[in-house]
Design a protein around this motif. Structure first.
Motif, PDB file in Angstrom:
ATOM      1  N   VAL B 148      84.748   9.249  45.710  1.00 30.75           N
ATOM      2  CA  VAL B 148      84.107   9.376  44.396  1.00 30.75           C
ATOM      3  C   VAL B 148      83.082  10.506  44.428  1.00 30.75           C
ATOM      4  O   VAL B 148      83.028  11.333  43.506  1.00 30.75           O
ATOM      5  CB  VAL B 148      83.443   8.045  43.985  1.00 30.75           C
ATOM      6  CG1 VAL B 148      82.474   8.266  42.832  1.00 30.75           C
ATOM      7  CG2 VAL B 148      84.497   7.032  43.577  1.00 30.75           C
ATOM      8  N   MET B 149      82.301  10.553  45.500  1.00 32.91           N
ATOM      9  CA  MET B 149      81.314  11.636  45.587  1.00 32.91           C
ATOM     10  C   MET B 149      81.996  12.991  45.600  1.00 32.91           C
ATOM     11  O   MET B 149      81.554  13.925  44.921  1.00 32.91           O
ATOM     12  CB  MET B 149      80.454  11.446  46.838  1.00 32.91           C
ATOM     13  CG  MET B 149      79.169  10.690  46.527  1.00 32.91           C
ATOM     14  SD  MET B 149      77.979  10.822  47.863  1.00 32.91           S
ATOM     15  CE  MET B 149      78.726   9.750  49.079  1.00 32.91           C
ATOM     16  N   SER B 150      83.059  13.089  46.366  1.00 34.51           N
ATOM     17  CA  SER B 150      83.780  14.355  46.435  1.00 34.51           C
ATOM     18  C   SER B 150      84.348  14.749  45.073  1.00 34.51           C
ATOM     19  O   SER B 150      84.268  15.910  44.652  1.00 34.51           O
ATOM     20  CB  SER B 150      84.904  14.219  47.478  1.00 34.51           C
ATOM     21  OG  SER B 150      85.904  15.171  47.254  1.00 34.51           O
ATOM     22  N   LEU B 151      84.894  13.785  44.365  1.00 36.35           N
ATOM     23  CA  LEU B 151      85.468  14.076  43.045  1.00 36.35           C
ATOM     24  C   LEU B 151      84.375  14.464  42.057  1.00 36.35           C
ATOM     25  O   LEU B 151      84.577  15.340  41.207  1.00 36.35           O
ATOM     26  CB  LEU B 151      86.250  12.869  42.525  1.00 36.35           C
ATOM     27  CG  LEU B 151      87.529  12.518  43.285  1.00 36.35           C
ATOM     28  CD1 LEU B 151      88.187  11.263  42.688  1.00 36.35           C
ATOM     29  CD2 LEU B 151      88.520  13.679  43.267  1.00 36.35           C
ATOM     30  N   GLU B 152      83.231  13.820  42.169  1.00 32.81           N
ATOM     31  CA  GLU B 152      82.134  14.161  41.255  1.00 32.81           C
ATOM     32  C   GLU B 152      81.641  15.574  41.496  1.00 32.81           C
ATOM     33  O   GLU B 152      81.288  16.286  40.551  1.00 32.81           O
ATOM     34  CB  GLU B 152      80.999  13.154  41.402  1.00 32.81           C
ATOM     35  CG  GLU B 152      81.266  11.868  40.625  1.00 32.81           C
ATOM     36  CD  GLU B 152      80.228  10.803  40.909  1.00 32.81           C
ATOM     37  OE1 GLU B 152      79.536  10.892  41.951  1.00 32.81           O
ATOM     38  OE2 GLU B 152      80.118   9.872  40.089  1.00 32.81           O
ATOM     39  N   ALA B 156      81.632  18.532  38.742  1.00 27.96           N
ATOM     40  CA  ALA B 156      80.463  19.358  38.428  1.00 27.96           C
ATOM     41  C   ALA B 156      80.799  20.835  38.601  1.00 27.96           C
ATOM     42  O   ALA B 156      80.396  21.675  37.791  1.00 27.96           O
ATOM     43  CB  ALA B 156      79.296  18.963  39.341  1.00 27.96           C
ATOM     44  N   ALA B 157      81.556  21.154  39.647  1.00 25.89           N
ATOM     45  CA  ALA B 157      81.879  22.557  39.925  1.00 25.89           C
ATOM     46  C   ALA B 157      82.803  23.138  38.870  1.00 25.89           C
ATOM     47  O   ALA B 157      82.700  24.310  38.512  1.00 25.89           O
ATOM     48  CB  ALA B 157      82.526  22.671  41.305  1.00 25.89           C
ATOM     49  N   MET B 158      83.716  22.321  38.359  1.00 25.77           N
ATOM     50  CA  MET B 158      84.686  22.835  37.392  1.00 25.77           C
ATOM     51  C   MET B 158      84.178  22.741  35.960  1.00 25.77           C
ATOM     52  O   MET B 158      84.803  23.280  35.046  1.00 25.77           O
ATOM     53  CB  MET B 158      86.007  22.069  37.516  1.00 25.77           C
ATOM     54  CG  MET B 158      85.972  20.650  36.955  1.00 25.77           C
ATOM     55  SD  MET B 158      87.402  19.666  37.463  1.00 25.77           S
ATOM     56  CE  MET B 158      88.612  20.169  36.253  1.00 25.77           C
ATOM     57  N   ARG B 159      83.061  22.052  35.771  1.00 22.05           N
ATOM     58  CA  ARG B 159      82.523  21.802  34.433  1.00 22.05           C
ATOM     59  C   ARG B 159      82.636  23.025  33.524  1.00 22.05           C
ATOM     60  O   ARG B 159      83.062  22.942  32.377  1.00 22.05           O
ATOM     61  CB  ARG B 159      81.061  21.390  34.566  1.00 22.05           C
ATOM     62  CG  ARG B 159      80.474  20.837  33.302  1.00 22.05           C
ATOM     63  CD  ARG B 159      80.021  19.387  33.478  1.00 22.05           C
ATOM     64  NE  ARG B 159      80.924  18.443  32.888  1.00 22.05           N
ATOM     65  CZ  ARG B 159      80.897  17.128  33.131  1.00 22.05           C
ATOM     66  NH1 ARG B 159      80.035  16.631  33.984  1.00 22.05           N
ATOM     67  NH2 ARG B 159      81.736  16.326  32.535  1.00 22.05           N
ATOM     68  N   LEU B 164      89.348  20.860  28.869  1.00 22.03           N
ATOM     69  CA  LEU B 164      88.977  19.491  28.518  1.00 22.03           C
ATOM     70  C   LEU B 164      89.912  18.493  29.182  1.00 22.03           C
ATOM     71  O   LEU B 164      89.472  17.495  29.757  1.00 22.03           O
ATOM     72  CB  LEU B 164      89.036  19.348  26.990  1.00 22.03           C
ATOM     73  CG  LEU B 164      88.870  17.943  26.428  1.00 22.03           C
ATOM     74  CD1 LEU B 164      87.494  17.388  26.769  1.00 22.03           C
ATOM     75  CD2 LEU B 164      89.099  17.927  24.924  1.00 22.03           C
ATOM     76  N   HIS B 165      91.206  18.776  29.116  1.00 15.11           N
ATOM     77  CA  HIS B 165      92.166  17.834  29.678  1.00 15.11           C
ATOM     78  C   HIS B 165      92.007  17.695  31.188  1.00 15.11           C
ATOM     79  O   HIS B 165      92.115  16.589  31.722  1.00 15.11           O
ATOM     80  CB  HIS B 165      93.590  18.273  29.341  1.00 15.11           C
ATOM     81  CG  HIS B 165      93.939  18.082  27.905  1.00 15.11           C
ATOM     82  ND1 HIS B 165      93.469  18.917  26.919  1.00 15.11           N
ATOM     83  CD2 HIS B 165      94.704  17.160  27.283  1.00 15.11           C
ATOM     84  CE1 HIS B 165      93.942  18.510  25.758  1.00 15.11           C
ATOM     85  NE2 HIS B 165      94.692  17.443  25.942  1.00 15.11           N
ATOM     86  N   GLY B 166      91.768  18.796  31.858  1.00 13.18           N
ATOM     87  CA  GLY B 166      91.565  18.727  33.292  1.00 13.18           C
ATOM     88  C   GLY B 166      90.367  17.867  33.647  1.00 13.18           C
ATOM     89  O   GLY B 166      90.441  17.031  34.552  1.00 13.18           O
ATOM     90  N   ARG B 167      89.272  18.066  32.916  1.00 11.54           N
ATOM     91  CA  ARG B 167      88.077  17.272  33.186  1.00 11.54           C
ATOM     92  C   ARG B 167      88.318  15.792  32.908  1.00 11.54           C
ATOM     93  O   ARG B 167      87.941  14.924  33.687  1.00 11.54           O
ATOM     94  CB  ARG B 167      86.911  17.778  32.334  1.00 11.54           C
ATOM     95  CG  ARG B 167      86.124  18.892  33.016  1.00 11.54           C
ATOM     96  CD  ARG B 167      84.949  19.304  32.188  1.00 11.54           C
ATOM     97  NE  ARG B 167      85.385  20.159  31.090  1.00 11.54           N
ATOM     98  CZ  ARG B 167      85.044  19.986  29.811  1.00 11.54           C
ATOM     99  NH1 ARG B 167      84.275  18.959  29.476  1.00 11.54           N
ATOM    100  NH2 ARG B 167      85.469  20.816  28.901  1.00 11.54           N
ATOM    101  N   LEU B 168      88.969  15.517  31.794  1.00 16.55           N
ATOM    102  CA  LEU B 168      89.234  14.110  31.454  1.00 16.55           C
ATOM    103  C   LEU B 168      90.121  13.445  32.500  1.00 16.55           C
ATOM    104  O   LEU B 168      89.888  12.300  32.888  1.00 16.55           O
ATOM    105  CB  LEU B 168      89.886  14.023  30.070  1.00 16.55           C
ATOM    106  CG  LEU B 168      88.950  14.265  28.898  1.00 16.55           C
ATOM    107  CD1 LEU B 168      89.736  14.368  27.593  1.00 16.55           C
ATOM    108  CD2 LEU B 168      87.921  13.137  28.788  1.00 16.55           C
TER     109      LEU B 168
END
Lengths: 207, 207
Positions: B148-152, B156-159, B164-168
């Motif tokens: 989870v930390m890694s994904l977060e 944040a890096a891709m923000r 939008l779809h990728g982030r969702l």
DNA sequence: CCCCCCATGTAACATGTTACATGATTGA
DNA sequence: TCAATCATGTAACATGTTACATGGGGGG
């Protein structure tokens, strides 16, 4: 045992029906032209690590896509290193990707083939408008609800007989689906604002 | 690119390393003796439907288990129908199952091979005590937290750059992991009561 | 000189998918 | 007699895994 289709004549000329890896490569190549090596690094360093970065999977898969006319590879000599083959998507490839991405979520697609749903949604941004996203998320939420109900019935039925671990494992599955349903309904709100059938701002369609 | 192990000499005599299907069959046969047909129906009518019920998968897999000495098949003539081959687990099979089920959860096992974790936990009830369940759930929760930390961080890096779809889609993955971590910690409480190292009531060990 | 990075590929192998084959019994 | 259910299996095929091969350039 399993449904035996009576009609054997159809032989759909269209969909060559790629593997999950094939669609993943196709969707990534649509975002921008990429080489096999680019794709391997992507599978290594991002949450797409679900897919293997092994060359024995990726290079043959790219070759199949190219033979099928879904991508074209162009040799790039600009680097001082060994020349790269950079792949771009073709109109035929774009059509195949859109067909895969926009079809409604089915029970089969939700329960077997893990990860497929998320991958399809991630690629949907590039090939469909907000209406397609809405349809996708609505069919996803409906399928999840059905699956949750089915799993809860199983849980109730096994309550007496099964082991503690079996019940707990099933509860884990149910809660994962519930989390996904909550996500789908929340994501849906992102696309309901721009509900006008043709007006409003729209997302890009082609690269 | 991928980690190249330097030590090639080891050649572990032990683990033949089955496929997920192989372990699924092994675990089910341990619960009670079953025929290929029993197992097919199980994969059709229960949440184990993740596995295919196709005979072309199951019968060869049972044959491999038998050739490896992990199960033994005995012909059952009692029915008036075609005779059934009913498989039982062997001590060697039980040892292989326990080794698979009790090993700690790894990043690899969590992120690739979907469904493996739940399957291992479901079978853990028959082959390990509460301490094994605790170890399993603790390693699972720890791996999920790390993921989870890694994904977060990725999120944040891709923000800025991503769609939008990728982030969702990434948020969906994160929330699924969070739900699984909550489940693991809740399940853990079932096994912390009976924490005395040897005393207390204990679950059955062998069939 | 050796190793690492870039970059593409191939060969052997195991496995799952799809479709077909077989064969006995029960009920309409 | 026809279909369904029980029950096991095989053959062709596509694909992923693992390991190996190749080859140039840069850095210690």
């Amino acid at each position: 045992m399993y449904s035996t289709p009576r009609t054997v004549m159809v032989r759909t000329m269209t969909a060559p029906s790629l593997t999950p890896l094939g669609y993943a490569l196709l969707g990534l190549v649509r975002q921008k032209p990429r080489s096999g090596y680019d794709l391997r690094r992507l599978f290594e360093s991002t949450p797409m690590a679900y897919f293997s970065s092994s060359p024995g999977a990726i290079y043959p898969a790219l070759g199949r896509l190219e033979r099928g006319g879904l991508v074209v590879g162009k040799v790039d000599h600009r680097q001082p290193l060994r020349p790269r083959r950079v792949y771009e998507i073709t109109p035929k490839g774009f059509a195949a990707l859109r067909a895969w991405v926009t079809k409604p979520v089915t029970h089969e697609g939700l329960v077997r083939r893990e990860g497929e749903v998320d991958l399809r949604f991630a690629f949907l941004g590039g090939v469909g408008g907000p209406a397609a996203s809405r349809r996708f998320l609505e069919s996803l939420a409906a399928e999840i609800d059905a699956e949750v109900m089915s799993l809860e019935q199983h849980l109730a039925a096994m309550r007496a007989t099964a082991t503690l671990h079996g019940r707990l494992a099933l509860e884990s599955g149910i809660e994962v689906y519930r989390a996904r349903a909550r996500w789908a309904r929340r994501a849906l709100r992102h696309f309901e604002r721009e509900a006008s059938p043709r007006g409003g701002r729209r997302r890009g369609r082609k690269p």
